[in-house]
Design a protein around this motif. Structure first.
Motif: not given
Length: 277
Positions: A163-176, A190-191, A219-224
């Motif tokens: 498996y190999r993919d290319r993701n184009y995403g956008m999102g938000l980061n919360y900095h403590f 989300l991508s 489509i994909g979702g990602r938590v970091t």
């Protein structure tokens, strides 16, 4: 005396210059803005990361595992003969190598803007791959067989990027924290993606069982969760761990899923701070 009187203005000017120049220099330094470390509103941050990813679940890889388990069962029951490579014989009683889903590579480039001192909006481009190793099933032309062919299983496993993919995403980061060298954060992304997958369903095609590469979209979702450490206001190190789930579709299947977890390490650049310097 008249000549000395004409020298007084020059002596006074020299004295004032010598006395006041250090004072002006200290005043200028005290009013110079302090360098700003870390994340803050209005900052532009470019991040480059590389690392490894691992499969954690989903139906796409499970389909491959089921195929491999079927080959193992056929070999163990003697339904399908086992060869070494091609038609070379394979010693009886030696089990096949079990299928392995191994770690793959991951790469991510993102650009983030500080909406506030704690929240950043980002766009990203990332690449993810997963490696696999397993047995292959071959159909050999055989005029003595009523079917016109004889099948066998190759004992030597094949390895490939399943498996190999290319993701184009956008999102938000919360900095403590903000304006701090140490910058821990959590992010949600989300991508949309394009992918290629080695999808084996066991169907014979032209006297062999192919390991075809099937392209598709999803489509994909990602938590970091990660942290940055700024060595200078302009440059720092970055570490991320993440989990993601992807829903996939291709010409070989209408819907499959894949779940991944990964670790990435790289660099972060504060472009806004670079612009000031």
């Amino acid at each position: 005396m008249r000549k000395l009187a004409f020298q007084y203005p020059n002596l006074i000017s020299t004295y004032l210059l010598v006395v006041c120049l250090p004072i002006f220099s200290l005043f200028a330094q005290s009013n110079r803005p302090e360098p700003v470390f870390g994340f803050y509103q209005g900052g532009y941050y470019l991040t480059y990361l590389q690392g490894e990813t691992n499969y954690t679940g989903g139906s796409l890889i499970q389909t491959e595992k089921n195929y491999q388990n079927g080959l193992q069962a056929q070999a163990n029951l003697g339904v399908t003969p086992v060869k070494m490579i091609g038609t070379f014989p394979f010693p009886n009683g030696i089990p096949l190598t079990k299928d392995k889903v191994q770690a793959g590579d991951t790469l991510k480039v993102s650009m983030e803007y500080g909406l506030t001192d704690h929240i950043g909006f980002f766009i990203s481009y990332s690449v993810v791959s997963i490696k696999s190793q397993g047995s292959n099933q071959i159909a050999l032309a055989d005029p003595k067989n009523p079917n016109g062919y004889t099948t066998y299983i190759e004992a030597v496993p094949i390895g490939h990027k399943i498996y190999r993919d290319r993701n184009y995403g956008m999102g938000l980061n919360y900095h403590f924290l903000y304006r701090n060298r140490f910058d821990p954060f959590v992010g949600l992304e989300l991508s949309v993606l394009n992918f290629e997958s080695k999808y084996r369903n066991g169907q014979q095609n032209n006297l062999f069982y192919p390991t075809d590469t099937h392209p598709g979209t999803g489509i994909g979702g990602r938590v970091t969760f990660g942290t940055n450490y700024f060595i200078t206001p302009e440059f720092g190190l970055s570490i991320e761990v993440y989990g993601s789930r992807k829903i996939l579709k291709s010409n070989a299947f209408s819907s499959e899923s894949i779940n991944l977890a990964g670790f990435q390490f790289g660099f972060i650049f504060n472009l806004e701070a670079m612009g000031k310097n």
